[in-house]
Write a protein that holds these residues in place. Structure first.
Motif, PDB file in Angstrom:
ATOM      1  N   PRO A 130     127.262 -36.675  85.915  1.00  0.00           N
ATOM      2  CA  PRO A 130     127.198 -35.605  86.909  1.00  0.00           C
ATOM      3  C   PRO A 130     128.059 -35.921  88.124  1.00  0.00           C
ATOM      4  N   THR A 131     128.958 -35.018  88.435  1.00  0.00           N
ATOM      5  CA  THR A 131     129.786 -35.069  89.638  1.00  0.00           C
ATOM      6  C   THR A 131     129.879 -33.644  90.157  1.00  0.00           C
ATOM      7  N   GLU A 132     130.435 -33.470  91.344  1.00  0.00           N
ATOM      8  CA  GLU A 132     130.603 -32.112  91.858  1.00  0.00           C
ATOM      9  C   GLU A 132     131.400 -31.261  90.877  1.00  0.00           C
ATOM     10  N   GLU A 133     132.445 -31.843  90.303  1.00  0.00           N
ATOM     11  CA  GLU A 133     133.302 -31.081  89.387  1.00  0.00           C
ATOM     12  C   GLU A 133     132.573 -30.724  88.095  1.00  0.00           C
ATOM     13  N   THR A 134     131.904 -31.705  87.468  1.00  0.00           N
ATOM     14  CA  THR A 134     131.266 -31.427  86.176  1.00  0.00           C
ATOM     15  C   THR A 134     130.058 -30.514  86.319  1.00  0.00           C
ATOM     16  N   ILE A 135     129.376 -30.594  87.452  1.00  0.00           N
ATOM     17  CA  ILE A 135     128.248 -29.694  87.691  1.00  0.00           C
ATOM     18  C   ILE A 135     128.755 -28.270  87.900  1.00  0.00           C
ATOM     19  N   ASN A 136     129.812 -28.136  88.706  1.00  0.00           N
ATOM     20  CA  ASN A 136     130.356 -26.815  89.009  1.00  0.00           C
ATOM     21  C   ASN A 136     130.869 -26.123  87.753  1.00  0.00           C
ATOM     22  N   GLU A 137     131.588 -26.829  86.921  1.00  0.00           N
ATOM     23  CA  GLU A 137     132.188 -26.205  85.744  1.00  0.00           C
ATOM     24  C   GLU A 137     131.226 -26.114  84.565  1.00  0.00           C
ATOM     25  N   GLY A 138     130.062 -26.747  84.662  1.00  0.00           N
ATOM     26  CA  GLY A 138     129.064 -26.667  83.611  1.00  0.00           C
ATOM     27  C   GLY A 138     129.255 -27.653  82.485  1.00  0.00           C
ATOM     28  N   SER A 139     130.244 -28.551  82.584  1.00  0.00           N
ATOM     29  CA  SER A 139     130.439 -29.524  81.508  1.00  0.00           C
ATOM     30  C   SER A 139     129.361 -30.599  81.521  1.00  0.00           C
ATOM     31  N   TYR A 140     128.703 -30.773  82.671  1.00  0.00           N
ATOM     32  CA  TYR A 140     127.528 -31.652  82.698  1.00  0.00           C
ATOM     33  C   TYR A 140     126.358 -30.832  82.157  1.00  0.00           C
ATOM     34  N   SER A 141     126.204 -30.911  80.871  1.00  0.00           N
ATOM     35  CA  SER A 141     125.245 -30.050  80.170  1.00  0.00           C
ATOM     36  C   SER A 141     124.285 -30.911  79.359  1.00  0.00           C
ATOM     37  N   PRO A 142     123.034 -30.517  79.275  1.00  0.00           N
ATOM     38  CA  PRO A 142     122.447 -29.228  79.650  1.00  0.00           C
ATOM     39  C   PRO A 142     121.726 -29.234  80.994  1.00  0.00           C
ATOM     40  N   LEU A 143     122.090 -30.131  81.901  1.00  0.00           N
ATOM     41  CA  LEU A 143     121.281 -30.321  83.100  1.00  0.00           C
ATOM     42  C   LEU A 143     121.918 -29.790  84.378  1.00  0.00           C
ATOM     43  N   SER A 144     123.002 -29.024  84.280  1.00  0.00           N
ATOM     44  CA  SER A 144     123.522 -28.313  85.442  1.00  0.00           C
ATOM     45  C   SER A 144     122.753 -27.008  85.603  1.00  0.00           C
ATOM     46  N   ARG A 145     122.514 -26.625  86.837  1.00  0.00           N
ATOM     47  CA  ARG A 145     121.714 -25.411  87.069  1.00  0.00           C
ATOM     48  C   ARG A 145     121.956 -24.878  88.473  1.00  0.00           C
TER      49      ARG A 145
END
Length: 317
Positions: free
Chosen positions: A246-261
């Motif tokens: 999880p980083t600002e970029e991966t959270i924003n783009e949704g690639s940090y999945s399935p835990l971005s929200r």
């Protein structure tokens, strides 16, 4: 494409274009532009995940409106909605969408939600900084650890190459929106979880627990990791296509999945009848993008903020 309902159709965004009437070089001039300024109280409760963001906004708002007292508490998304539905609070912070049954309870008191999405967050899985055997973990292994009636007691129960030591588990309490979201995303059913873990609605308690035990593991919002990087080690999550941290970029783009929200605030229709609440919401919308980065959240794309302006104006009117 957001997974697990992360891209919620019709979710109300916020607008940075809203004009805040409380801006003034005179600290005694309030949001209505009148000498002496606004007065009154605003009560906010709910998600511990959203708490740092709302608290940051509240502090800045009160600097410009010293006659208004904004109180921000954290009893979990669900616990906060219980109070909000009774009219005990003006705004509820939420790390998930409001549930139908919560809307129904509120309707009994002629309270309706105004849903405002304010930022993105990534639920982060943490271990002790001296943990040198795991840098990433799969969704499959997380499910094995957290599912009801889990047989996992030791790290070696997950991977025989890992220590033959008991895993000490830490997580938000069952009234937390983070608990609801994590269990649905990882276990496959909201609220489905083993029960032998240390639970708290205060994420700072979880930080202390994880940082105090070499064999610990837990989860909470990304912002609390940002505030405590020196005490924690964050794990990359592998959903099957490679591990992503999880980083600002991966959270924003949704690639940090399935835990971005996304995360939200919910003023009530009744609260928006109060001048001081209107001023606070407008201040929130005007400043949230800059403050989000300061306290460890990921700002929404500009277009999502812009889309919320008319929705907020419609709700206010």
């Amino acid at each position: 494409m957001w997974k697990n309902g992360l891209k919620v159709a019709g979710t109300i965004g916020l607008s940075l274009a809203l004009i805040v009437g409380c801006s003034s070089n005179d600290p005694n001039q309030g949001a209505d532009g009148a000498e002496g300024g606004l007065s009154g109280t605003i009560t906010i409760d709910g998600s511990s995940t959203v708490y740092p963001l709302t608290q940051a906004v509240a502090e800045e708002f009160m600097k410009e409106n010293p006659g208004v007292q904004v109180t921000v508490s954290e009893s979990g998304t669900g616990g906060g909605f219980q109070k909000w539905a009774l009219g005990e609070t003006d705004i509820n912070d939420a790390s998930r969408l409001i549930k139908d049954e919560e809307k129904e309870e509120a309707a009994k008191n002629d309270i309706e939600p105004v849903e405002l999405k304010v930022a993105f967050d990534g639920i982060s899985v943490m271990v002790h900084p001296e943990n040198d055997w795991v840098d990433e973990i799969s969704v499959e292994d997380l499910k094995k650890i957290w599912e009801p009636d889990s047989k996992v007691k030791k790290w070696s129960d997950v991977n025989p190459d890992w220590p033959d030591k008991e895993i000490k588990l830490y997580a938000p309490g069952t009234s937390s929106g983070t608990f609801d979201y994590f269990t649905e995303a990882i276990v496959g059913e909201e609220g489905a979880s083993r029960t032998d873990f240390t639970a708290s609605e205060d994420d700072n308690v979880l930080v202390r627990g994880i940082s105090g035990d070499k064999y610990s593991l837990g989860y909470f919002g990304y912002s609390y990791y940002v505030e405590n990087k020196d005490k924690l080690k964050i794990l990359a999550i592998d959903e099957g296509e490679g591990a992503v941290e999880p980083t600002e970029e991966t959270i924003n783009e949704g690639s940090y999945s399935p835990l971005s929200r996304p995360v939200f605030i919910y003023p009530s229709n009744k609260a928006l009848e109060k001048e001081e609440v209107q001023a606070f919401i407008e201040f929130y919308l005007e400043n949230v993008k800059d403050l989000a980065a300061e306290v460890g959240y990921v700002a929404l794309p500009d277009e999502e903020y812009e889309e919320g302006k008319q929705a907020y104006e419609d709700a206010k009117n």
